[in-house]
Design a protein around this motif. Structure first.
Motif, PDB file in Angstrom:
ATOM      1  N   GLY A 267      52.371 -42.576  -0.379  1.00 56.04           N
ATOM      2  CA  GLY A 267      53.103 -42.966   0.820  1.00 56.04           C
ATOM      3  C   GLY A 267      53.962 -41.845   1.355  1.00 56.04           C
ATOM      4  O   GLY A 267      53.690 -40.658   1.130  1.00 56.04           O
TER       5      GLY A 267
ATOM      6  N   TRP B 296      58.155 -40.583   2.051  1.00 59.22           N
ATOM      7  CA  TRP B 296      59.556 -40.757   1.686  1.00 59.22           C
ATOM      8  C   TRP B 296      60.423 -39.794   2.490  1.00 59.22           C
ATOM      9  O   TRP B 296      59.975 -38.693   2.825  1.00 59.22           O
ATOM     10  CB  TRP B 296      59.792 -40.461   0.198  1.00 59.22           C
ATOM     11  CG  TRP B 296      59.173 -41.418  -0.756  1.00 59.22           C
ATOM     12  CD1 TRP B 296      59.788 -42.450  -1.411  1.00 59.22           C
ATOM     13  CD2 TRP B 296      57.800 -41.433  -1.206  1.00 59.22           C
ATOM     14  NE1 TRP B 296      58.890 -43.105  -2.224  1.00 59.22           N
ATOM     15  CE2 TRP B 296      57.665 -42.506  -2.120  1.00 59.22           C
ATOM     16  CE3 TRP B 296      56.680 -40.649  -0.920  1.00 59.22           C
ATOM     17  CZ2 TRP B 296      56.462 -42.805  -2.740  1.00 59.22           C
ATOM     18  CZ3 TRP B 296      55.485 -40.945  -1.531  1.00 59.22           C
ATOM     19  CH2 TRP B 296      55.380 -42.019  -2.429  1.00 59.22           C
TER      20      TRP B 296
ATOM     21  N   GLU C 282      63.190 -45.636   9.565  1.00 54.43           N
ATOM     22  CA  GLU C 282      62.443 -46.422  10.554  1.00 54.43           C
ATOM     23  C   GLU C 282      62.094 -45.581  11.780  1.00 54.43           C
ATOM     24  O   GLU C 282      60.985 -45.682  12.326  1.00 54.43           O
ATOM     25  CB  GLU C 282      63.272 -47.639  10.961  1.00 54.43           C
ATOM     26  CG  GLU C 282      63.427 -48.660   9.831  1.00 54.43           C
ATOM     27  CD  GLU C 282      64.411 -49.765  10.178  1.00 54.43           C
ATOM     28  OE1 GLU C 282      65.114 -49.639  11.210  1.00 54.43           O
ATOM     29  OE2 GLU C 282      64.486 -50.762   9.420  1.00 54.43           O
TER      30      GLU C 282
ATOM     31  N   ALA D 155      59.319 -43.189  10.786  1.00 53.04           N
ATOM     32  CA  ALA D 155      58.064 -43.923  10.620  1.00 53.04           C
ATOM     33  C   ALA D 155      57.480 -44.307  11.974  1.00 53.04           C
ATOM     34  O   ALA D 155      56.256 -44.210  12.185  1.00 53.04           O
ATOM     35  CB  ALA D 155      58.309 -45.182   9.781  1.00 53.04           C
ATOM     36  N   GLU D 156      58.323 -44.722  12.907  1.00 51.32           N
ATOM     37  CA  GLU D 156      57.849 -45.097  14.238  1.00 51.32           C
ATOM     38  C   GLU D 156      57.217 -43.903  14.952  1.00 51.32           C
ATOM     39  O   GLU D 156      56.140 -44.014  15.546  1.00 51.32           O
ATOM     40  CB  GLU D 156      59.019 -45.626  15.067  1.00 51.32           C
ATOM     41  CG  GLU D 156      58.633 -46.049  16.474  1.00 51.32           C
ATOM     42  CD  GLU D 156      59.827 -46.503  17.293  1.00 51.32           C
ATOM     43  OE1 GLU D 156      59.637 -46.792  18.492  1.00 51.32           O
ATOM     44  OE2 GLU D 156      60.942 -46.550  16.746  1.00 51.32           O
TER      45      GLU D 156
ATOM     46  N   SER E 146      53.871 -42.931  13.129  1.00 56.34           N
ATOM     47  CA  SER E 146      52.839 -43.947  13.377  1.00 56.34           C
ATOM     48  C   SER E 146      52.293 -43.828  14.790  1.00 56.34           C
ATOM     49  O   SER E 146      51.082 -43.928  15.019  1.00 56.34           O
ATOM     50  CB  SER E 146      53.426 -45.345  13.156  1.00 56.34           C
ATOM     51  OG  SER E 146      53.844 -45.529  11.818  1.00 56.34           O
TER      52      SER E 146
ATOM     53  N   PRO F  88      49.344 -46.377  10.315  1.00 59.73           N
ATOM     54  CA  PRO F  88      50.542 -47.153   9.988  1.00 59.73           C
ATOM     55  C   PRO F  88      51.349 -46.452   8.881  1.00 59.73           C
ATOM     56  O   PRO F  88      50.860 -46.264   7.775  1.00 59.73           O
ATOM     57  CB  PRO F  88      49.989 -48.488   9.498  1.00 59.73           C
ATOM     58  CG  PRO F  88      48.593 -48.550  10.033  1.00 59.73           C
ATOM     59  CD  PRO F  88      48.101 -47.137  10.078  1.00 59.73           C
TER      60      PRO F  88
ATOM     61  N   THR G 237      54.905 -46.298   6.692  1.00 61.17           N
ATOM     62  CA  THR G 237      56.154 -46.901   6.217  1.00 61.17           C
ATOM     63  C   THR G 237      56.859 -45.862   5.361  1.00 61.17           C
ATOM     64  O   THR G 237      56.236 -45.252   4.488  1.00 61.17           O
ATOM     65  CB  THR G 237      55.890 -48.165   5.386  1.00 61.17           C
ATOM     66  OG1 THR G 237      55.190 -49.119   6.193  1.00 61.17           O
ATOM     67  CG2 THR G 237      57.196 -48.776   4.909  1.00 61.17           C
ATOM     68  N   ILE G 238      58.132 -45.659   5.615  1.00 61.19           N
ATOM     69  CA  ILE G 238      58.875 -44.619   4.903  1.00 61.19           C
ATOM     70  C   ILE G 238      59.946 -45.244   4.023  1.00 61.19           C
ATOM     71  O   ILE G 238      60.716 -46.094   4.466  1.00 61.19           O
ATOM     72  CB  ILE G 238      59.510 -43.626   5.892  1.00 61.19           C
ATOM     73  CG1 ILE G 238      58.419 -42.904   6.692  1.00 61.19           C
ATOM     74  CG2 ILE G 238      60.382 -42.621   5.161  1.00 61.19           C
ATOM     75  CD1 ILE G 238      58.949 -41.889   7.684  1.00 61.19           C
ATOM     76  N   ALA G 239      59.984 -44.803   2.771  1.00 59.24           N
ATOM     77  CA  ALA G 239      60.996 -45.261   1.817  1.00 59.24           C
ATOM     78  C   ALA G 239      62.138 -44.244   1.772  1.00 59.24           C
ATOM     79  O   ALA G 239      61.897 -43.056   1.529  1.00 59.24           O
ATOM     80  CB  ALA G 239      60.381 -45.417   0.431  1.00 59.24           C
TER      81      ALA G 239
END
Length: 255
Positions: free
Chosen positions: A137, A139, A178, A181-182, A185, A191, A193-195
């Motif tokens: 993923g 981060w 967020e 990630a937006e 993406s 798609p 998603t970032i932690a």
């Protein structure tokens, strides 16, 4: 940090009567006391070494055993003192946290197919110290440091730095994740998603060195790569990793 990290503040932060200045002053003034205590500990180590040698019938070697054990005790005591002071280097402004964490990330993750981008920002909006992209993923990792006696903990699901709420810090980092990630993406059509993570260079973390609270993982810098590698699911293909990394390098401003 989204609002600015302690070690990128003006140099005046570490002069005058700041906590960092007083910490160094007291540390250096206490050096004679620490040396005296080290001599006492080494003396105790010498006596124990001699006693052990005599106990096992090594009469002629007893002085050597005493000196050896006394030297080991003094060396260990010196190392613990040095490590305690060295652990505050980022908080004192003597080292840069992002340089330390970035080096650890590249060393541990670079050969495993992960991309590590340092110092990235969305123009006019949020910035982060590290963006990590790999099979498990994506981060973002920022760096922060508090005084050595500040306890970083989670109580009732809320983040605390000592007696103060850490919600503002956590919220800012979650919102930054967020936004990143937006953007990624939208630009890659993958798609994302970032932690969010926060590498804590100075401060008291619980046993294990990790706190998870309010959507953020706070941990010792050396544990960041380990947590990332522990992601079991492969959520990005090699092609997607390359696409996201190239897009991030192109779209995100260097800081």
């Amino acid at each position: 940090m989204p609002g600015g990290s302690i070690y990128v503040q003006p140099n005046e932060k570490y002069t005058g009567s700041s906590p960092q200045w007083w910490y160094e002053k007291f540390w250096r003034e206490d050096a004679p006391n620490r040396r005296r205590m080290r001599y006492v500990k080494a003396g105790v180590g010498f006596v124990i070494g001699v006693a052990l040698a005599l106990r096992f019938g090594l009469t002629t070697a007893s002085p050597f055993c005493g000196l050896l054990l006394g030297g080991i005790v003094a060396g260990v005591d010196w190392y613990l003192d040095w490590r305690s002071f060295h652990a505050t280097a980022v908080w004192r402004g003597a080292r840069r946290g992002e340089a330390i964490t970035g080096r650890m990330l590249r060393k541990s993750l670079g050969r495993l197919g992960y991309h590590v981008l340092d110092g990235r920002a969305i123009r006019g909006q949020a910035s982060i110290d590290h963006l990590v992209i790999g099979p498990g993923g994506v981060w973002i990792i920022d760096n922060e440091s508090w005084s050595p006696d500040t306890e970083v903990a989670c109580y009732g699901g809320r983040l605390f730095f000592g007696e103060k709420y850490g919600s503002k810090t956590a919220k800012a980092l979650v919102e930054t994740a967020e936004k990143f990630a937006e953007l990624l993406s939208r630009e890659t059509r993958v798609p994302v998603t970032i932690a969010p993570m926060l590498a804590v260079h100075c401060g008291l973390l619980p046993k294990g060195g990790i706190v998870v609270a309010e959507g953020v993982t706070l941990l010792k810098p050396r544990l960041a790569a380990k947590v990332i590698r522990a992601a079991e699911d492969v959520v990005l293909s090699d092609e997607q990793i390359e696409l996201i990394a190239r897009t991030a390098a192109r779209e995100l401003q260097r800081t």
